[in-house]
Design an enzyme around this catalytic site. Structure first.
Site, short mmCIF file in Angstrom:
data_model
loop_
_atom_site.label_atom_id
_atom_site.label_comp_id
_atom_site.label_asym_id
_atom_site.label_seq_id
_atom_site.Cartn_x
_atom_site.Cartn_y
_atom_site.Cartn_z
N ASP A 96 0.95 -1.10 -0.19
CA ASP A 96 -0.04 -0.08 0.07
C ASP A 96 0.76 1.33 0.08
O ASP A 96 1.83 1.28 0.80
CB ASP A 96 -1.01 0.15 1.22
CG ASP A 96 -2.16 0.32 0.83
OD1 ASP A 96 -2.64 1.16 0.21
OD2 ASP A 96 -3.05 -0.93 1.17
N HIS A 327 -11.13 -4.49 2.70
CA HIS A 327 -11.04 -4.28 4.07
C HIS A 327 -11.90 -3.20 4.71
O HIS A 327 -12.11 -2.84 5.65
CB HIS A 327 -9.57 -3.89 4.57
CG HIS A 327 -8.96 -2.86 3.70
ND1 HIS A 327 -8.76 -2.58 2.40
CD2 HIS A 327 -8.65 -1.36 4.24
CE1 HIS A 327 -8.39 -1.38 2.12
NE2 HIS A 327 -8.46 -0.53 3.19
#
Length: 529
Positions: A96, A327
């Site tokens: 990320d 998520h």
């Protein structure tokens, strides 16, 4: 063909995958231990949600040091070992990248807020108060309240699209851009295969800081962000220039490094993020439409329209991508049930392009049960404080519960009580149990990835719609393979030229098809014509 054009990507939320240190929180050594599981499932790449040094106000999306690992997750040496093992196993590694904002504890922001004449003052977005002393405009944050927080020391407001502890960087400043591109190079030099770029479409805001227009569909009780239509806070033209600059950084490196962009936009606004054949942009701008338009209206007809609209919208050079969970979204099996989750898996891995899969969906994990006193999600806690109506909202915690490995204590995730409660169904729904079951969801996903890998038409063949009865979504890949998906609890039939069943979601048939394909309730079938 470049690896990412057909790669199946497995998303890992590090806090919840595997705890190796006995503190109830997942970590990098835990992920490293489980890499063979991901390899044996048949995935090509992993994507790791943030593990950077952070005060954890938003569990790592508030970065205090872009070039270090938070001690909760391990060390840079742990990351190097994970990366080495992944590559040895044939897995690519995406991490990320969080470029829109930092933590308010990042050294850059501590300097920026120290005085109005600090050299890093313009690294963040500062504005004078409105004439009445309030925020500079009506912009609202994703996690509730204004997008502005007043700093008494310097007498100005700073911008934050999320928490006040997540100040937005000023991407109009060339120094910021170069500093962030150097962050990318730090990780690329280590050997990462690319990035999933967080909230990519939010990097730049309107230069004139104009008020957003009112949203006529806003209802009392909706979050503050829904009050307005976001034509000034999102998707500004300058953002796409930045995307091309990020792509140029990736292109400095060998090995087809890839950028996946988190972009929640309709197709007509999403497609420009691919750039052009001459000036390429994001390799894979995330296509979230199956989540937002599909899972809320899970019918064959609606899904067909989403897929065909997307296929028609893509530039000729672009690679499609698909995702059913992450998520921030409720679990796939929670939203459409276990029977249809199997059908959805077959669709995801047989559509054209690159699919992304969320950890635990391969065993049909459902949203966890989070008592109010155990809610951890900062967005939910902030909204709870702002409005009693959100008092019992667990936010994004239910889809982030720990991975269910075994039927034993704490589901094999940890040796102590984890940071979020284990889902109560872990004694029956876990990797160990499903690995021994030839008809389990885990077996289906593993087999789907084998069929995908061994069937050239599923990797590179064109998509073509196929006539099917109501309640069935059917399509051809490469003119050679038929995928037929029954979205209903009723049996269905459709005409075919005949062929051989490669796989059924029931995992119990490999028969010949002579003219008519019979589908059982909630059955998906792949047929080699």
């Amino acid at each position: 063909m470049e690896w990412w054009k057909t790669a199946s990507i497995y998303q890992i939320y590090p806090r919840s995958f595997q705890d190796s240190g006995g503190d109830g929180i997942g970590d990098l050594p835990g992920i490293r231990k489980r890499l063979p599981y991901i390899r044996d499932l048949g995935f090509d790449a992993i994507w790791l949600s943030p593990f950077y040094k952070s005060p954890m106000k938003d569990f790592g999306y508030d970065v205090a040091d872009y070039c270090d690992v938070d001690p909760i997750f391990g060390t840079l040496k742990d990351f190097d070992g994970l990366l080495e093992d992944a590559h040895r196993l044939g897995l690519k590694v995406l991490i990320d990248f969080v470029p829109n904002h930092t933590s308010d504890q990042h050294p850059w922001f501590l300097e920026s807020r120290s005085s109005r004449d600090n050299p890093k003052r313009d690294w963040y977005v500062w504005r004078d108060p409105a004439p009445d002393g309030g925020p500079p405009n009506n912009w609202q944050a994703y996690f509730g309240g204004p997008s502005w927080t007043f700093d008494p020391q310097t007498g100005q407001y700073y911008l934050h699209q999320f928490l006040p502890e997540q100040p937005d960087l000023n991407w109009r400043n060339p120094e910021v851009r170069q500093a962030m591109y150097d962050v990318m190079r730090f990780w690329l030099d280590k050997g990462v295969d690319g990035f999933r770029v967080d909230v990519l479409w939010l990097l730049v805001e309107d230069a004139l800081f104009r008020d957003e227009p009112d949203n006529p569909h806003y209802k009392p009780g909706d979050i503050d962000r829904f009050r307005h239509i976001h034509i000034y806070q999102e998707d500004q033209p300058e953002t796409r220039q930045i995307v091309q600059e990020m792509r140029a950084v990736l292109d400095e490196y060998p090995g087809d490094r890839v950028m996946v962009g988190e972009i929640y936009l309709p197709y007509e606004q999403l497609m420009p993020y691919y750039g052009t054949a001459e000036k390429p942009g994001c390799h894979l701008p995330f296509n979230f439409h199956l989540i937002f338009r599909g899972l809320n209206n899970w019918t064959a007809e609606n899904i067909r329209s989403i897929v065909e609209e997307y296929e028609k919208s893509l530039p000729p050079f672009a690679t499609p991508n698909w995702v059913l969970g992450n998520h921030d979204q409720h679990r796939l099996a929670t939203r459409i049930g276990h029977d249809q989750a199997r059908v959805a898996a077959m669709m995801l891995f047989t559509l054209r392009g690159s699919p992304t899969w969320y950890y635990g969906d391969e065993i049909g994990m459902v949203d966890g049960q989070i008592p109010p006193e155990k809610v951890q999600d900062p967005a939910a806690l902030r909204q709870r404080g702002a409005s009693g109506e959100h008092g019992l909202d667990p936010g994004r915690d239910p889809e982030r519960t720990p991975m269910q490995w075994t039927p034993h204590a704490y589901a094999g995730f940890s040796t102590r009580e984890p940071w979020l409660p284990i889902s109560p169904d872990y004694t029956e729904r876990n990797v160990e149990a499903q690995d021994a079951d030839p008809f389990s969801m885990l077996t289906l996903v593993r087999t789907l990835l084998v069929v995908r890998r061994e069937t050239p038409a599923l990797l590179g063949g064109a998509y073509q719609s196929y006539k099917a009865p109501e309640g069935v979504f059917a399509y051809l890949r490469g003119g050679e393979v038929l995928v037929a998906l029954n979205f209903t609890p009723e049996p269905k039939t459709l005409s075919t030229p005949g062929g051989e069943v490669l796989l059924s979601t029931y995992l119990d048939r490999y028969d010949k098809v002579e003219g008519v394909l019979e589908l059982r309730p909630h059955e998906g079938v792949i047929v080699k014509l």
